[in-house]
Design an enzyme around this catalytic site. Structure first.
Site, PDB file in Angstrom:
ATOM      1  N   TYR A   1       0.821  -1.351   0.071  1.00  0.00           N
ATOM      2  CA  TYR A   1       0.021   0.363  -0.098  1.00  0.00           C
ATOM      3  C   TYR A   1       1.000   1.533   0.439  1.00  0.00           C
ATOM      4  O   TYR A   1       0.846   2.467  -0.985  1.00  0.00           O
ATOM      5  CB  TYR A   1      -1.146   0.015   1.005  1.00  0.00           C
ATOM      6  CG  TYR A   1      -1.687   1.676   1.324  1.00  0.00           C
ATOM      7  CD1 TYR A   1      -3.230   1.563   0.531  1.00  0.00           C
ATOM      8  CD2 TYR A   1      -1.672   1.885   2.734  1.00  0.00           C
ATOM      9  CE1 TYR A   1      -3.429   2.336   0.588  1.00  0.00           C
ATOM     10  CE2 TYR A   1      -2.087   3.339   2.619  1.00  0.00           C
ATOM     11  CZ  TYR A   1      -3.005   3.765   1.832  1.00  0.00           C
ATOM     12  OH  TYR A   1      -3.453   4.597   2.248  1.00  0.00           O
TER      13      TYR A   1
HETATM   14  P1  NDP Z   1     -13.343   4.807   1.840  1.00  0.00           P
HETATM   15  O1  NDP Z   1     -11.990   3.296   1.933  1.00  0.00           O
HETATM   16  O2  NDP Z   1     -13.842   4.934   2.614  1.00  0.00           O
HETATM   17  O3  NDP Z   1     -13.324   4.761   0.538  1.00  0.00           O
HETATM   18  C1  NDP Z   1     -12.785   4.669  -0.696  1.00  0.00           C
HETATM   19  C2  NDP Z   1     -13.367   4.441  -2.262  1.00  0.00           C
HETATM   20  O4  NDP Z   1     -13.287   4.456  -3.460  1.00  0.00           O
HETATM   21  C3  NDP Z   1     -15.524   4.623  -1.686  1.00  0.00           C
HETATM   22  O5  NDP Z   1     -15.700   5.803  -2.531  1.00  0.00           O
HETATM   23  C4  NDP Z   1     -15.433   3.026  -2.308  1.00  0.00           C
HETATM   24  O6  NDP Z   1     -16.038   3.170  -3.580  1.00  0.00           O
HETATM   25  C5  NDP Z   1     -13.973   3.720  -4.078  1.00  0.00           C
HETATM   26  N1  NDP Z   1     -13.102   2.864  -4.509  1.00  0.00           N
HETATM   27  C6  NDP Z   1     -12.750   1.690  -4.196  1.00  0.00           C
HETATM   28  N2  NDP Z   1     -11.994   0.674  -4.405  1.00  0.00           N
HETATM   29  C7  NDP Z   1     -12.266   0.909  -6.270  1.00  0.00           C
HETATM   30  C8  NDP Z   1     -12.189   0.814  -6.939  1.00  0.00           C
HETATM   31  N3  NDP Z   1     -11.372  -0.744  -7.376  1.00  0.00           N
HETATM   32  N4  NDP Z   1     -13.119   1.472  -8.395  1.00  0.00           N
HETATM   33  C9  NDP Z   1     -13.031   2.359  -8.281  1.00  0.00           C
HETATM   34  N5  NDP Z   1     -13.287   3.058  -6.946  1.00  0.00           N
HETATM   35  C10 NDP Z   1     -13.295   2.868  -5.600  1.00  0.00           C
HETATM   36  O7  NDP Z   1     -11.740   5.361   1.603  1.00  0.00           O
HETATM   37  P2  NDP Z   1     -11.070   6.579   2.725  1.00  0.00           P
HETATM   38  O8  NDP Z   1     -11.921   8.210   2.941  1.00  0.00           O
HETATM   39  O9  NDP Z   1     -10.591   6.049   3.639  1.00  0.00           O
HETATM   40  O10 NDP Z   1      -9.577   6.769   1.945  1.00  0.00           O
HETATM   41  C11 NDP Z   1      -9.648   8.164   1.069  1.00  0.00           C
HETATM   42  C12 NDP Z   1      -8.648   8.536   0.185  1.00  0.00           C
HETATM   43  O11 NDP Z   1      -7.413   8.802   1.434  1.00  0.00           O
HETATM   44  C13 NDP Z   1      -7.113   6.564  -0.051  1.00  0.00           C
HETATM   45  O12 NDP Z   1      -6.666   7.073  -0.862  1.00  0.00           O
HETATM   46  C14 NDP Z   1      -6.683   6.562   1.466  1.00  0.00           C
HETATM   47  O13 NDP Z   1      -5.657   5.647   0.754  1.00  0.00           O
HETATM   48  C15 NDP Z   1      -6.124   7.533   1.870  1.00  0.00           C
HETATM   49  N6  NDP Z   1      -5.941   7.330   3.053  1.00  0.00           N
HETATM   50  C16 NDP Z   1      -6.943   7.218   3.998  1.00  0.00           C
HETATM   51  C17 NDP Z   1      -7.109   7.040   5.659  1.00  0.00           C
HETATM   52  C18 NDP Z   1      -7.660   6.680   6.395  1.00  0.00           C
HETATM   53  O14 NDP Z   1      -7.231   6.726   7.669  1.00  0.00           O
HETATM   54  N7  NDP Z   1      -9.084   6.787   6.034  1.00  0.00           N
HETATM   55  C19 NDP Z   1      -5.248   7.767   6.007  1.00  0.00           C
HETATM   56  C20 NDP Z   1      -4.421   7.312   4.526  1.00  0.00           C
HETATM   57  C21 NDP Z   1      -4.744   7.533   3.807  1.00  0.00           C
HETATM   58  P3  NDP Z   1     -17.226   2.196  -3.439  1.00  0.00           P
HETATM   59  O15 NDP Z   1     -17.423   3.353  -2.388  1.00  0.00           O
HETATM   60  O16 NDP Z   1     -17.799   2.320  -4.810  1.00  0.00           O
HETATM   61  O17 NDP Z   1     -17.029   1.529  -2.725  1.00  0.00           O
END
Ligand code: NDP
Length: 254
Positions: A161
């Site tokens: 990741y």
């Molecule tokens: P979530 O896991 O809550 O949500 C992920 C989102 O991405 C959802 O809208 C999901 O859509 C979409 N998604 C995931 N996989 C795919 C795919 N293969 N194709 C299309 N859409 C996809 O994300 P977070 O809010 O936790 O994180 C947002 C960003 O911040 C990410 O880049 C993450 O790496 C980064 N981040 C988050 C942290 C945290 O603690 N939350 C910490 C550090 C970084 P669907 O709902 O339809 O599945």
């Protein structure tokens, strides 16, 4: 408010979590927002509903990222939605937020297939989304890529990741100078542990343990990160490009 009047925005993965909070804020500032998702149609619709309740404008776009044809599908939906509402396909703001975030397998058990999936969704898709978006992004355009504080601290179970997010940071850094002559900025935002509505954030003991990573002794809220992303999309942030913005609540202070 109203810093983004007449702007259009795509926030990938804005059905929930940080993406949803970002979509809501961009719309609050006046942008027309494309709410992208892949599986959670109801959640994406709810994001649009929340935006419309506040008087904003948004529409959903479905596309699974990390599979062949993904970016094409995304832009078909995006362009259709923009054209219907604005008469053209201009895109001012791109937030590359969607990612595979689950820890998955331990590093010693990670399969080549899992590795490829991480890179396909977290690194390759954002690259080609940027490539495609640039064809319709005018001067004043803004790109924000979501990375993680994990690229600056060693976390044993998140090696692959972290590697994908290292790639995203390079995308930001390398493209910044190339895009500057076009008046487009590109920056990385690194959240720390952030409440994305996932089940672990309903567990008070787990939350208490996670809170200790931040200098503020709490987990981040999606809005804490979304406010930083939103600032970077405004004219006020025109002098920032190629940056790694630490939005970890002081987690990287050690
Ligand atoms: P979530 O896991 O809550 O949500 C992920 C989102 O991405 C959802 O809208 C999901 O859509 C979409 N998604 C995931 N996989 C795919 C795919 N293969 N194709 C299309 N859409 C996809 O994300 P977070 O809010 O936790 O994180 C947002 C960003 O911040 C990410 O880049 C993450 O790496 C980064 N981040 C988050 C942290 C945290 O603690 N939350 C910490 C550090 C970084 P669907 O709902 O339809 O599945």
């Amino acid at each position: 408010v109203d810093r983004l009047t007449d702007k259009t925005a795509l926030v990938t993965g804005s059905s929930r979590g940080i993406g949803r909070a970002t979509a809501i804020r961009l719309a609050r500032e006046g942008a027309l927002v494309a709410v992208h998702y892949t599986a959670n149609e109801q959640a994406a619709n709810d994001t649009v509903e929340l935006i419309e309740k506040e008087g904003g404008s948004a529409f959903t776009v479905r596309a699974e990222l990390g599979v062949p044809g993904d970016v094409h599908e995304l832009f078909l939906g995006l362009e259709r939605g923009l054209k219907e509402r604005t008469g053209d396909t201009r895109l001012d703001i791109l937030v590359n937020n969607a990612a595979v975030t689950s820890t998955g397998s331990a590093p010693e058990d990670l399969t080549p297939e899992e590795f490829d999936h991480y890179f396909a969704v977290n690194a390759k898709a954002p690259y080609f989304i940027v490539q495609r978006a640039l064809g319709q992004m005018p001067s004043g355009g803004r790109i924000v890529n979501l990375t993680t504080g994990v690229t600056r601290t060693s976390v044993p179970d998140q090696v692959a990741y972290a590697m994908t997010k290292g790639a995203i940071e390079q995308l930001t850094f390398q493209l910044a100078r190339i895009l500057a002559p076009r008046g487009i900025t590109i920056n990385s935002v690194a959240p720390g542990i952030t409440n994305n509505g996932g089940p672990i954030f309903d567990n008070p003991q787990a939350v208490e343990a996670m809170a200790k990573f931040s200098a503020f002794n709490r987990v981040g809220e999606a809005g804490d990160v979304a406010d930083v992303i939103t600032f970077l999309t405004t004219d006020e942030a025109r002098w920032i490009t190629g940056a790694f913005i630490d939005a970890t609540g002081g987690t990287l202070l050690g």
